[in-house]
Scaffold this active site. Structure first.
Site, PDB file in Angstrom:
ATOM      1  N   TYR A 236       0.832  -1.206   0.000  1.00 56.24           N
ATOM      2  CA  TYR A 236       0.000   0.000   0.000  1.00 56.24           C
ATOM      3  C   TYR A 236       0.864   1.253   0.000  1.00 56.24           C
ATOM      4  CZ  TYR A 236      -3.482  -3.518   0.665  1.00 56.24           C
ATOM      5  OH  TYR A 236      -4.243  -4.643   0.496  1.00 56.24           O
ATOM      6  N   HIS A 383      -0.704 -12.122 -10.054  1.00 59.53           N
ATOM      7  CA  HIS A 383      -1.430 -11.118  -9.243  1.00 59.53           C
ATOM      8  C   HIS A 383      -0.610  -9.840  -9.101  1.00 59.53           C
ATOM      9  CE1 HIS A 383      -3.091  -9.157  -5.669  1.00 59.53           C
ATOM     10  NE2 HIS A 383      -1.963  -9.372  -5.018  1.00 59.53           N
ATOM     11  N   PHE A 384       0.657  -9.983  -8.747  1.00 63.73           N
ATOM     12  CA  PHE A 384       1.326  -8.728  -8.392  1.00 63.73           C
ATOM     13  C   PHE A 384       1.854  -7.944  -9.590  1.00 63.73           C
ATOM     14  CE2 PHE A 384       4.956 -11.592  -6.963  1.00 63.73           C
ATOM     15  CZ  PHE A 384       5.937 -11.135  -7.823  1.00 63.73           C
ATOM     16  N   ARG A 446       6.344 -20.620  -8.763  1.00 58.05           N
ATOM     17  CA  ARG A 446       7.006 -19.335  -8.960  1.00 58.05           C
ATOM     18  C   ARG A 446       8.464 -19.491  -8.537  1.00 58.05           C
ATOM     19  NH1 ARG A 446       5.437 -15.254  -3.936  1.00 58.05           N
ATOM     20  NH2 ARG A 446       6.966 -13.966  -5.007  1.00 58.05           N
ATOM     21  N   ARG A 447       9.258 -18.481  -8.884  1.00 61.57           N
ATOM     22  CA  ARG A 447      10.667 -18.459  -8.484  1.00 61.57           C
ATOM     23  C   ARG A 447      11.435 -19.708  -8.917  1.00 61.57           C
ATOM     24  NH1 ARG A 447      10.393 -15.570  -2.452  1.00 61.57           N
ATOM     25  NH2 ARG A 447      10.382 -13.482  -3.274  1.00 61.57           N
TER      26      ARG A 447
HETATM   27 FE1  HAS Z   1      -1.438  -8.563  -3.045  1.00 65.31          FE
HETATM   28  C1  HAS Z   1       0.629 -11.302  -2.605  1.00 65.31           C
HETATM   29  C2  HAS Z   1      -3.898 -10.063  -1.205  1.00 65.31           C
HETATM   30  C3  HAS Z   1      -3.423  -5.749  -3.354  1.00 65.31           C
HETATM   31  C4  HAS Z   1       1.255  -6.802  -4.256  1.00 65.31           C
HETATM   32  N1  HAS Z   1       0.552  -8.984  -3.392  1.00 65.31           N
HETATM   33  C5  HAS Z   1       1.191 -10.175  -3.168  1.00 65.31           C
HETATM   34  C6  HAS Z   1       2.578 -10.060  -3.551  1.00 65.31           C
HETATM   35  C7  HAS Z   1       2.759  -8.770  -3.984  1.00 65.31           C
HETATM   36  C8  HAS Z   1       1.477  -8.112  -3.891  1.00 65.31           C
HETATM   37  C9  HAS Z   1       4.061  -8.146  -4.458  1.00 65.31           C
HETATM   38  O1  HAS Z   1      -4.128 -12.399   0.745  1.00 65.31           O
HETATM   39  C10 HAS Z   1       3.616 -11.182  -3.498  1.00 65.31           C
HETATM   40  C11 HAS Z   1       4.584 -11.062  -2.389  1.00 65.31           C
HETATM   41  C12 HAS Z   1       5.581 -12.200  -2.469  1.00 65.31           C
HETATM   42  O2  HAS Z   1       6.639 -12.028  -3.098  1.00 65.31           O
HETATM   43  O3  HAS Z   1       5.290 -13.293  -1.951  1.00 65.31           O
HETATM   44  N2  HAS Z   1      -3.330  -8.048  -2.452  1.00 65.31           N
HETATM   45  C13 HAS Z   1      -4.177  -8.821  -1.745  1.00 65.31           C
HETATM   46  C14 HAS Z   1      -5.460  -8.133  -1.577  1.00 65.31           C
HETATM   47  C15 HAS Z   1      -5.324  -6.900  -2.207  1.00 65.31           C
HETATM   48  C16 HAS Z   1      -3.976  -6.863  -2.720  1.00 65.31           C
HETATM   49  C17 HAS Z   1      -6.674  -8.632  -0.880  1.00 65.31           C
HETATM   50  N3  HAS Z   1      -1.152  -6.671  -3.694  1.00 65.31           N
HETATM   51  C18 HAS Z   1      -2.087  -5.661  -3.709  1.00 65.31           C
HETATM   52  C19 HAS Z   1      -1.487  -4.439  -4.164  1.00 65.31           C
HETATM   53  C20 HAS Z   1      -0.168  -4.732  -4.427  1.00 65.31           C
HETATM   54  C21 HAS Z   1       0.022  -6.140  -4.126  1.00 65.31           C
HETATM   55  C22 HAS Z   1      -2.221  -3.120  -4.296  1.00 65.31           C
HETATM   56  C23 HAS Z   1       0.940  -3.875  -4.910  1.00 65.31           C
HETATM   57  C24 HAS Z   1       0.857  -2.605  -5.168  1.00 65.31           C
HETATM   58  N4  HAS Z   1      -1.607 -10.332  -2.126  1.00 65.31           N
HETATM   59  C25 HAS Z   1      -2.665 -10.739  -1.363  1.00 65.31           C
HETATM   60  C26 HAS Z   1      -2.353 -12.032  -0.705  1.00 65.31           C
HETATM   61  C27 HAS Z   1      -1.065 -12.381  -1.107  1.00 65.31           C
HETATM   62  C28 HAS Z   1      -0.626 -11.308  -1.992  1.00 65.31           C
HETATM   63  C29 HAS Z   1      -3.200 -12.826   0.194  1.00 65.31           C
HETATM   64  C30 HAS Z   1      -0.266 -13.626  -0.690  1.00 65.31           C
HETATM   65  C31 HAS Z   1      -0.364 -14.678  -1.723  1.00 65.31           C
HETATM   66  C32 HAS Z   1       0.535 -15.839  -1.397  1.00 65.31           C
HETATM   67  O4  HAS Z   1       0.005 -16.887  -1.006  1.00 65.31           O
HETATM   68  O5  HAS Z   1       1.769 -15.742  -1.511  1.00 65.31           O
HETATM   69  C33 HAS Z   1      -6.398  -5.806  -2.255  1.00 65.31           C
HETATM   70  O6  HAS Z   1      -5.920  -4.686  -1.559  1.00 65.31           O
HETATM   71  C34 HAS Z   1      -6.801  -5.429  -3.648  1.00 65.31           C
HETATM   72  C35 HAS Z   1      -7.911  -4.397  -3.672  1.00 65.31           C
HETATM   73  C36 HAS Z   1      -8.133  -3.849  -5.055  1.00 65.31           C
HETATM   74  C37 HAS Z   1      -9.314  -3.575  -5.625  1.00 65.31           C
HETATM   75  C38 HAS Z   1      -9.380  -2.997  -7.020  1.00 65.31           C
HETATM   76  C39 HAS Z   1     -10.011  -1.612  -7.031  1.00 65.31           C
HETATM   77  C40 HAS Z   1      -9.946  -0.993  -8.395  1.00 65.31           C
HETATM   78  C41 HAS Z   1      -9.673   0.310  -8.620  1.00 65.31           C
HETATM   79  C42 HAS Z   1      -9.654   0.853 -10.032  1.00 65.31           C
HETATM   80  C43 HAS Z   1     -10.946   1.581 -10.365  1.00 65.31           C
HETATM   81  C44 HAS Z   1     -10.884   2.266 -11.666  1.00 65.31           C
HETATM   82  C45 HAS Z   1     -11.452   1.814 -12.790  1.00 65.31           C
HETATM   83  C46 HAS Z   1     -11.123   2.546 -14.029  1.00 65.31           C
HETATM   84  C47 HAS Z   1     -12.306   0.622 -12.836  1.00 65.31           C
HETATM   85  C48 HAS Z   1     -10.596  -3.817  -4.937  1.00 65.31           C
HETATM   86  C49 HAS Z   1      -9.433   1.269  -7.511  1.00 65.31           C
HETATM   87  C50 HAS Z   1     -12.263   2.935 -14.882  1.00 65.31           C
HETATM   88  C51 HAS Z   1     -11.612   3.382 -16.127  1.00 65.31           C
HETATM   89  C52 HAS Z   1     -12.281   3.670 -17.244  1.00 65.31           C
HETATM   90  C53 HAS Z   1     -11.533   3.902 -18.476  1.00 65.31           C
HETATM   91  C54 HAS Z   1     -13.732   3.765 -17.272  1.00 65.31           C
END
Ligand code: HAS
Ligand code: CU
Length: 557
Positions: A236, A383-384, A446-447
């Site tokens: 974050y 994912h990341f 991975r890795r």
């Molecule tokens: Fe993650 C693993 C859960 C967000 C990065 N995550 C990772 C790793 C990285 C990473 C680097 O629960 C691997 C680390 C490693 O080396 O082992 N992650 C989540 C969850 C979220 C989440 C629940 N991750 C991120 C973000 C990252 C990131 C942000 C980097 C910046 N993650 C995990 C979990 C793991 C994990 C487990 C462990 C897995 C394992 O087993 O190893 C949430 O915060 C995500 C919420 C996001 C949303 C999307 C909202 C969308 C938006 C855009 C809206 C705009 C639109 C545009 C639609 C709800 C705000 C409209 C446009 C027009 C043109 C109309």
């Protein structure tokens, strides 16, 4: 929908002194240099999943893990924090209409530079092939740990600078609401400050003395848990600067307005409260972590999902207002009317779209039972790269298309090339992530360097090929970015850069009465954040301390 008119606009029009802009610029260049180095190994890694082996062509690279360490550290630590260290103080100074402390700015720059050089030494000399997660008992050269601590110190100095500016501003404006742009910038780095304390403790208190031979053994479970305490919240810290652009700058760039000032502040406060307590979702499969703690952290992880959902709502509404002001009609007609020809906007719209998939895959990761299926498979890098590799990287690139011209005074070298970079990169990530995610579901680990692995599975072939193709496109997109930015710096038209930052207007002004001013009480929120951390981590530390120093170091050569 009727198009509302804005009620609040930015009054100050303040210009940061040129000598300070220069330091900020060089801070950012450190990150670009890191990313340039980092993407090369990314290419080799992606191609390896397609069973194409190019690693032998890399000069001075001894092992795959050496390259993967460089890739991770350069891209997600140096690139991201060098940007934030410049971007957040700049936003704060601009919003509050005051200069930064030049001394602190230099100190932050030097800490980042020296820290980075130490890490480069450790990795290039093949004495730190421990990956960015730096798990004990894998042991790195002491310069790796100390270098990374210095990088963290540079972020603290940047925060200190912002807090000094804020304190001076508050003295002059007693009782006034903090301007939104300064509020969200300060909250972002306050969150990171709290989040960074465990890794600093782990590196300084355990891994550095162990690497120097002052203590012979260390505690793998404790240091690994300290790593993830920081290591989840860090995502974050990468994301929030992108969110600052989406909330406080992009609405202006597309001709829209942010709907609610308080809503934006609340989202950032929620990140301050909820980023840390869910971190053990990275340790769902770890022995030594009590099941109860895993449940608590899973609940908090679902909690921190909400501020992002809220962001999607708010950002899309701001975009819709912009699209409609530009003549967009119908349910979705406003999307076409957004300024897609502006490379800064296009990159960030693509970043947002990709982040929807990044968020969805995050939910799968966070679900305890599904995590058992995808953990340590290529699903996770799938994912990341949709989160840090898209939402963050593409936003930082998009911001660069006005920020570098603003800081250098030179016009963007080529809009077309910049647009091409973003589209090629975004398409590349989609293909790459599709490959990594589907092969991950088939169990591709991975890795690993698949091109040389002694084991294989034909079920990984399609996903592996897509990863290779997508990764190559990402590489091309990144190189185009470097070309555009490099040529802007040396050959952009002098005097053609923007003279100000695109600060958004808000439909509802911040209120000076009622509950809303509470959102500006940073001290209180930090106290609540600490209380939540104690709930999430207290029981673990009660049993994990005193440390069990049981493991000697192992080196990966
Ligand atoms: Fe993650 C693993 C859960 C967000 C990065 N995550 C990772 C790793 C990285 C990473 C680097 O629960 C691997 C680390 C490693 O080396 O082992 N992650 C989540 C969850 C979220 C989440 C629940 N991750 C991120 C973000 C990252 C990131 C942000 C980097 C910046 N993650 C995990 C979990 C793991 C994990 C487990 C462990 C897995 C394992 O087993 O190893 C949430 O915060 C995500 C919420 C996001 C949303 C999307 C909202 C969308 C938006 C855009 C809206 C705009 C639109 C545009 C639609 C709800 C705000 C409209 C446009 C027009 C043109 C109309
Ligand atoms: Cu996480």
């Amino acid at each position: 929908m009727a198009v509302p008119t804005p009620t609040v606009s930015d009054p100050t029009g303040y210009e940061l002194p040129m000598d300070q802009r220069r330091v900020l610029r060089w801070m950012i260049y450190i990150g670009y240099a890191a990313l340039t180095a980092g993407v090369f190994h990314g290419l080799a890694n992606a191609l390896s999943y397609a069973k194409i082996d190019i690693i032998g062509y890399f000069p001075a690279l001894h092992t795959y893990y050496q390259g993967l360490t460089a890739h991770g550290v350069a891209n997600v630590i140096i690139f991201t924090f060098s940007f934030s260290n410049a971007f957040l103080p700049l936003m704060t100074a601009r919003a509050l209409g005051r200069p930064l402390s030049s001394r602190l700015l230099w100190a932050s720059f030097i800490a980042l530079l020296v820290g980075n050089l130490m890490v480069i030494y450790a990795v290039v000399s093949n004495q730190a092939s421990v990956l960015f997660t730096a798990y004990a008992p894998l042991q790195a050269h002491w310069t790796f740990y100390l270098g990374l601590v210095l990088v963290v110190v540079s972020t603290w100095l940047a925060l200190g600078n912002m807090l000094l500016v804020l304190r001076a501003w508050r003295r002059e404006h007693p009782g006034a609401r903090i301007p939104l742009l300064a509020h969200v910038s300060v909250v972002s780095y306050l969150m990171w400050f709290l989040a960074s304390l465990p890794i600093a403790t782990s590196f300084l208190g355990f891994l550095l003395p162990w690497s120097l031979g002052i203590v012979s053994k260390t505690d793998p479970l404790l240091t690994r848990t300290l790593f993830w305490f920081t290591g989840h919240a860090i995502v974050y810290a990468w994301l929030l600067p992108a969110y600052i652009s989406w909330y406080a700058l992009i609405p202006r760039q597309v001709g829209g307005s942010l709907i609610s000032d308080s809503y934006a502040r609340l989202v950032f406060i929620l990140f301050l409260l909820l980023s840390m307590p869910g971190s053990a979702h990275h340790q769902f499969t770890d022995p030594g972590i009590p099941a109860g703690m895993k449940v608590v952290h899973a609940v908090f992880t679902f909690g921190v999902f909400f501020p992002s959902l809220g962001t999607a709502f708010s950002v899309i509404a701001a975009l819709e207002i912009g699209g409609r002001r530009r003549g967009g009609r119908g349910l979705l007609g406003w999307i076409r009317k957004l300024p897609w020809g502006d490379p800064s906007v296009a990159a960030q719209l693509l970043a947002m779209l990709l982040f929807v998939l990044g968020g969805a895959t995050g939910l799968v990761n966070a679900s305890f039972t599904m995590n058992q299926v995808i953990h340590n498979t290529t699903w996770v890098p799938g994912h990341f790269h949709l989160t840090v590799g898209s939402a963050v990287a593409l936003t930082v690139m998009g911001v660069a298309y006005w920020l570098i011209p603003y800081l250098t005074g030179r016009g963007l070298f080529s809009r077309k090339l910049a647009l091409a970079s973003s589209w090629v990169y975004a398409f590349g990530v989609l293909v790459f992530a599709r490959g990594m995610i589907s092969a991950g579901l088939e169990g591709m680990p991975r890795r690993i360097y698949r091109a040389q692995a002694a084991y294989d599975d034909p079920a990984w072939d399609l996903g592996g090929r897509l990863a290779g193709i997508g990764g190559s496109l990402m590489f091309v997109g990144a190189i185009l970015f470097f070309i555009v930015i490099g040529l802007t710096i040396v050959a952009g038209k002098r005097g053609a850069g923007p003279t100000d930052i695109p600060i958004s207007e808000t439909l509802t002004a911040p209120s000076r009465t009622g509950w809303e001013p509470i959102l500006d009480r940073f001290g209180w929120w930090v106290a609540v954040a600490v209380a939540l951390i104690l709930i999430a981590y207290g029981p673990f530390f009660a049993t994990a301390l005193p440390p069990r120093l049981i493991s000697p170091g192992f080196k990966s050569l």
